[in-house]
Motif scaffolding. Sequence first.
Motif, PDB file in Angstrom:
ATOM      1  N   GLY A 195      52.262  90.659   8.713  1.00 46.44           N
ATOM      2  CA  GLY A 195      52.959  90.512   7.647  1.00 46.44           C
ATOM      3  C   GLY A 195      51.578  90.289   6.560  1.00 46.44           C
ATOM      4  O   GLY A 195      51.366  90.666   5.325  1.00 46.44           O
ATOM      5  N   PRO A 196      50.389  89.423   6.886  1.00 42.89           N
ATOM      6  CA  PRO A 196      49.319  88.885   6.229  1.00 42.89           C
ATOM      7  C   PRO A 196      48.596  90.265   5.789  1.00 42.89           C
ATOM      8  O   PRO A 196      47.464  90.147   4.811  1.00 42.89           O
ATOM      9  CB  PRO A 196      48.739  88.160   6.955  1.00 42.89           C
ATOM     10  N   ASN A 197      48.707  91.535   6.540  1.00 37.39           N
ATOM     11  CA  ASN A 197      47.922  92.650   6.219  1.00 37.39           C
ATOM     12  C   ASN A 197      48.664  93.892   5.824  1.00 37.39           C
ATOM     13  O   ASN A 197      48.410  94.863   5.761  1.00 37.39           O
ATOM     14  CB  ASN A 197      47.229  93.004   7.692  1.00 37.39           C
ATOM     15  N   LEU A 198      50.039  93.524   5.234  1.00 41.44           N
ATOM     16  CA  LEU A 198      50.789  94.306   4.469  1.00 41.44           C
ATOM     17  C   LEU A 198      50.059  94.955   3.436  1.00 41.44           C
ATOM     18  O   LEU A 198      49.435  94.068   2.456  1.00 41.44           O
ATOM     19  CB  LEU A 198      52.104  93.802   4.069  1.00 41.44           C
ATOM     20  N   PHE A 199      50.038  96.184   2.914  1.00 42.06           N
ATOM     21  CA  PHE A 199      49.268  96.723   1.834  1.00 42.06           C
ATOM     22  C   PHE A 199      47.818  96.246   1.777  1.00 42.06           C
ATOM     23  O   PHE A 199      47.323  95.664   0.672  1.00 42.06           O
ATOM     24  CB  PHE A 199      49.919  96.354   0.620  1.00 42.06           C
ATOM     25  N   ASP A 200      47.133  95.970   2.909  1.00 39.35           N
ATOM     26  CA  ASP A 200      45.588  95.255   3.064  1.00 39.35           C
ATOM     27  C   ASP A 200      44.849  95.644   1.768  1.00 39.35           C
ATOM     28  O   ASP A 200      44.075  94.982   1.308  1.00 39.35           O
ATOM     29  CB  ASP A 200      45.383  95.397   4.374  1.00 39.35           C
ATOM     30  N   GLU A 201      44.809  97.226   2.068  1.00 42.83           N
ATOM     31  CA  GLU A 201      43.678  97.593   0.920  1.00 42.83           C
ATOM     32  C   GLU A 201      43.908  97.485  -0.548  1.00 42.83           C
ATOM     33  O   GLU A 201      42.908  97.556  -1.359  1.00 42.83           O
ATOM     34  CB  GLU A 201      43.570  99.134   1.421  1.00 42.83           C
ATOM     35  N   TRP A 202      45.192  97.313  -0.670  1.00 44.43           N
ATOM     36  CA  TRP A 202      45.678  97.128  -2.302  1.00 44.43           C
ATOM     37  C   TRP A 202      45.575  95.453  -2.522  1.00 44.43           C
ATOM     38  O   TRP A 202      45.327  95.093  -3.584  1.00 44.43           O
ATOM     39  CB  TRP A 202      46.801  97.639  -2.591  1.00 44.43           C
ATOM     40  N   ARG A 203      45.672  94.653  -1.462  1.00 44.25           N
ATOM     41  CA  ARG A 203      46.080  93.018  -1.620  1.00 44.25           C
ATOM     42  C   ARG A 203      44.769  92.577  -1.808  1.00 44.25           C
ATOM     43  O   ARG A 203      44.586  91.417  -2.517  1.00 44.25           O
ATOM     44  CB  ARG A 203      46.943  92.536  -0.620  1.00 44.25           C
ATOM     45  N   TYR A 204      43.843  93.037  -0.843  1.00 45.38           N
ATOM     46  CA  TYR A 204      42.338  92.341  -0.761  1.00 45.38           C
ATOM     47  C   TYR A 204      41.255  93.432  -1.496  1.00 45.38           C
ATOM     48  O   TYR A 204      41.349  94.377  -1.541  1.00 45.38           O
ATOM     49  CB  TYR A 204      42.212  91.983   0.515  1.00 45.38           C
TER      50      TYR A 204
END
Length: 215
Positions: free
Chosen positions: A39-48
């Motif tokens: 869950g914490p890395n969902l859409f990782d490249e967009w969220r962080y």
Amino acid sequence: MEKFTVLKGIVAPLDRSNVDTDAIIPKQFLKSIYRTGYGPNLFDEWRYLDKGEPGKPIGERTLNPDFVLNQPRYEGANILLARKNFGCGSSREHAAWALSQYGFRAIIAPSFADIFYNNSFKNGLLPVILPEFTVDALFHEVNANNGYELTINLAEQKVIEPNGTVHDFEVPEFRKFCLLNGLDDIGITLQHKDEIEAFENRRLTDKPWLVKSIY
């Protein structure tokens, strides 16, 4: 698997077409042998704003304030509104795991990639297909109203807007049964536990020489 009957919740709009599974959960996070923690890395490249790597503490990372899920108005959203061909790309089941472990129970879109569509049902996530013009109208409502909520009634196969407008959707009967009863593939098999055990007992009675090779 948690049962899905009626869901009422905040809608988060992801206004992008052809969102692939590598965007949903990037490949570097597929190394884990576990089915949890995505869950914490969902859409990782967009969220962080920084590059994510397995084991990197989330608290040390920099959130992208422009990404929709990082906006306070969508905190706690459990329904994702998306565009056509959601979940395209590789067949990784991790995409469905990441979405459900983030907190989403349903995704509404005009269309889904076939493998992702089936993986969603198997992991307690309801993919709802609505006409593109209906999805367009819902995007407008979500953007115009803070805390915009929808109600999804799986038994009746209806999406209900706050003003009472109802949108019917189709869902495979078997998948509907599984979600309503909280049954994944293992749960379905265990429904026949007694018959399986009876078969195994008969087989060992008829062919006792199998005992040594099995046990």
